[in-house]
Scaffold this motif. Sequence first.
Motif, mmCIF file in Angstrom:
data_model
loop_
_atom_site.group_PDB
_atom_site.id
_atom_site.type_symbol
_atom_site.label_atom_id
_atom_site.label_comp_id
_atom_site.label_asym_id
_atom_site.label_seq_id
_atom_site.Cartn_x
_atom_site.Cartn_y
_atom_site.Cartn_z
ATOM 1 N N GLN A 113 -58.565 -42.442 -18.035
ATOM 2 C CA GLN A 113 -58.409 -41.129 -18.639
ATOM 3 C C GLN A 113 -57.241 -41.061 -19.628
ATOM 4 O OE1 GLN A 113 -59.060 -39.165 -14.402
ATOM 5 N NE2 GLN A 113 -59.145 -37.586 -15.963
ATOM 6 N N VAL A 114 -56.590 -42.212 -19.865
ATOM 7 C CA VAL A 114 -55.394 -42.236 -20.713
ATOM 8 C C VAL A 114 -55.608 -43.201 -21.873
ATOM 9 C CG1 VAL A 114 -52.918 -42.656 -20.796
ATOM 10 C CG2 VAL A 114 -53.945 -41.694 -18.725
ATOM 11 N N ALA A 115 -55.533 -42.675 -23.093
ATOM 12 C CA ALA A 115 -55.653 -43.520 -24.282
ATOM 13 C C ALA A 115 -54.332 -44.172 -24.638
ATOM 14 C CB ALA A 115 -56.147 -42.686 -25.463
ATOM 15 N N ARG A 116 -53.235 -43.485 -24.373
ATOM 16 C CA ARG A 116 -51.875 -43.977 -24.631
ATOM 17 C C ARG A 116 -50.912 -43.069 -23.882
ATOM 18 N NH1 ARG A 116 -54.220 -43.341 -29.157
ATOM 19 N NH2 ARG A 116 -53.513 -45.322 -30.069
ATOM 20 N N VAL A 117 -49.697 -43.538 -23.652
ATOM 21 C CA VAL A 117 -48.725 -42.733 -22.915
ATOM 22 C C VAL A 117 -47.348 -42.888 -23.545
ATOM 23 C CG1 VAL A 117 -48.316 -44.542 -21.185
ATOM 24 C CG2 VAL A 117 -47.812 -42.153 -20.624
ATOM 25 N N ALA A 118 -46.644 -41.759 -23.681
ATOM 26 C CA ALA A 118 -45.280 -41.742 -24.208
ATOM 27 C C ALA A 118 -44.379 -41.017 -23.218
ATOM 28 C CB ALA A 118 -45.229 -41.043 -25.567
ATOM 29 N N LEU A 119 -43.279 -41.662 -22.861
ATOM 30 C CA LEU A 119 -42.323 -41.096 -21.923
ATOM 31 C C LEU A 119 -41.032 -40.785 -22.668
ATOM 32 C CD1 LEU A 119 -42.844 -43.521 -18.894
ATOM 33 C CD2 LEU A 119 -44.243 -41.562 -19.616
ATOM 34 N N GLN A 230 -47.538 -53.615 -20.554
ATOM 35 C CA GLN A 230 -48.147 -54.703 -21.314
ATOM 36 C C GLN A 230 -48.033 -54.528 -22.830
ATOM 37 O OE1 GLN A 230 -52.113 -55.748 -19.804
ATOM 38 N NE2 GLN A 230 -51.650 -54.636 -17.917
ATOM 39 N N ASP A 231 -47.901 -53.285 -23.288
ATOM 40 C CA ASP A 231 -47.890 -53.017 -24.730
ATOM 41 C C ASP A 231 -46.859 -51.934 -25.011
ATOM 42 O OD1 ASP A 231 -48.498 -52.801 -27.419
ATOM 43 O OD2 ASP A 231 -50.376 -51.732 -27.119
ATOM 44 N N GLY A 232 -45.575 -52.246 -24.721
ATOM 45 C CA GLY A 232 -44.547 -51.235 -24.746
ATOM 46 C C GLY A 232 -43.611 -51.291 -25.934
ATOM 47 N N GLN A 233 -43.065 -50.143 -26.268
ATOM 48 C CA GLN A 233 -42.052 -50.016 -27.301
ATOM 49 C C GLN A 233 -40.979 -49.062 -26.804
ATOM 50 O OE1 GLN A 233 -43.234 -47.822 -30.771
ATOM 51 N NE2 GLN A 233 -41.506 -48.512 -32.015
ATOM 52 N N ALA A 234 -39.715 -49.427 -27.005
ATOM 53 C CA ALA A 234 -38.594 -48.552 -26.670
ATOM 54 C C ALA A 234 -37.942 -48.054 -27.953
ATOM 55 C CB ALA A 234 -37.574 -49.286 -25.810
ATOM 56 N N SER A 261 -50.842 -43.541 -33.920
ATOM 57 C CA SER A 261 -51.612 -44.369 -34.847
ATOM 58 C C SER A 261 -51.708 -45.821 -34.400
ATOM 59 C CB SER A 261 -50.994 -44.307 -36.243
ATOM 60 O OG SER A 261 -49.727 -44.956 -36.267
ATOM 61 N N ARG A 262 -51.005 -46.179 -33.347
ATOM 62 C CA ARG A 262 -51.070 -47.560 -32.868
ATOM 63 C C ARG A 262 -52.438 -47.856 -32.275
ATOM 64 N NH1 ARG A 262 -46.196 -48.161 -28.863
ATOM 65 N NH2 ARG A 262 -47.379 -49.993 -28.216
ATOM 66 N N THR A 263 -52.955 -49.024 -32.581
ATOM 67 C CA THR A 263 -54.238 -49.464 -32.042
ATOM 68 C C THR A 263 -54.005 -50.212 -30.744
ATOM 69 O OG1 THR A 263 -55.146 -49.668 -34.260
ATOM 70 C CG2 THR A 263 -56.318 -50.800 -32.491
ATOM 71 N N ALA A 264 -54.792 -49.887 -29.735
ATOM 72 C CA ALA A 264 -54.676 -50.598 -28.468
ATOM 73 C C ALA A 264 -54.989 -52.069 -28.664
ATOM 74 C CB ALA A 264 -55.632 -49.990 -27.438
ATOM 75 N N LYS A 265 -54.167 -52.920 -28.090
ATOM 76 C CA LYS A 265 -54.384 -54.354 -28.192
ATOM 77 C C LYS A 265 -55.532 -54.774 -27.266
ATOM 78 C CE LYS A 265 -49.573 -55.449 -29.325
ATOM 79 N NZ LYS A 265 -48.362 -56.191 -28.911
ATOM 80 N N THR A 266 -56.203 -55.854 -27.651
ATOM 81 C CA THR A 266 -57.273 -56.372 -26.799
ATOM 82 C C THR A 266 -56.672 -57.027 -25.568
ATOM 83 O OG1 THR A 266 -57.254 -58.542 -27.847
ATOM 84 C CG2 THR A 266 -58.654 -56.849 -28.848
#
Length: 271
Positions: A113-119, A230-234, A261-266
Amino acid sequence: MTSTTLRLSETGRAIGLREAGSGAPVVLIHGVGMQSAAWAPQIEALSLTHHVIALDMPGHGSSAPLPQGSQLPAYVAWLREALTGITSAPVSLVGHSMGALIAAGFAVSHPGQVARVALLNGVYRRSAEARAAVRQRAAEIAAGHHDIDTPLKRWFGDTPAEQKARAAVARWLRAVELEGYANAYTAFATGDATYADRFAEISCPFLALTGAQDPNSTPRMAQAMAEAVQDGQAVVIDGHRHMVNLTAPDVVTGHLNAWLSRTAKTREALR
């Protein structure tokens, strides 16, 4: 922007929300003592390209409280019920402070249910000293000691922009019902490690953002969260503290737009 109160189908519990725009859904969850109005700058900016839905957390704004003693998993279950009544599409989920704990817990519990998450200004594996301090504050709030001056001093500096934001935050803190505030703060005080061991399961585009001068949601925590997934940015915003979405709204919104706008990585790229 439209303010609405919905009645959830499973429990009949009321939930308050603000929404604007159209397109892919972006869901915003505020922190303890706040309300969905705290996202006003982001609602205005992000609704130009997305359907933005800012929720009142249980016991805040127009949302009914959860039962006394509810811990973080109950807030995650509340979010699942809320989203079931709002949208069937995977959401881009943004949480601030306590909202960040809820968003992270939802991302590991309901990944489909989550396309991306920002904390934003999230906490992660507090030190023993920090944990003891926040639990002491939770006990004081539960005993009826509603001190707003201490967090305001911790969250804001003296610049005109920060003082303007401080005035708005003070109004929200004074307006919150003590029961809902105490319940959420207790869950916040004990929830920083609840889902921490499962961050490695998060594979969607992930952003951890905080202020360089935030003493509780520290840059070290943001970096640790970004490294755990797995696909994080700080991102650390210099010169700002805990309410960074209000004191640096344009900067925060810029980072959120980049994250959207970031594309999910495979799966292969994540290995």
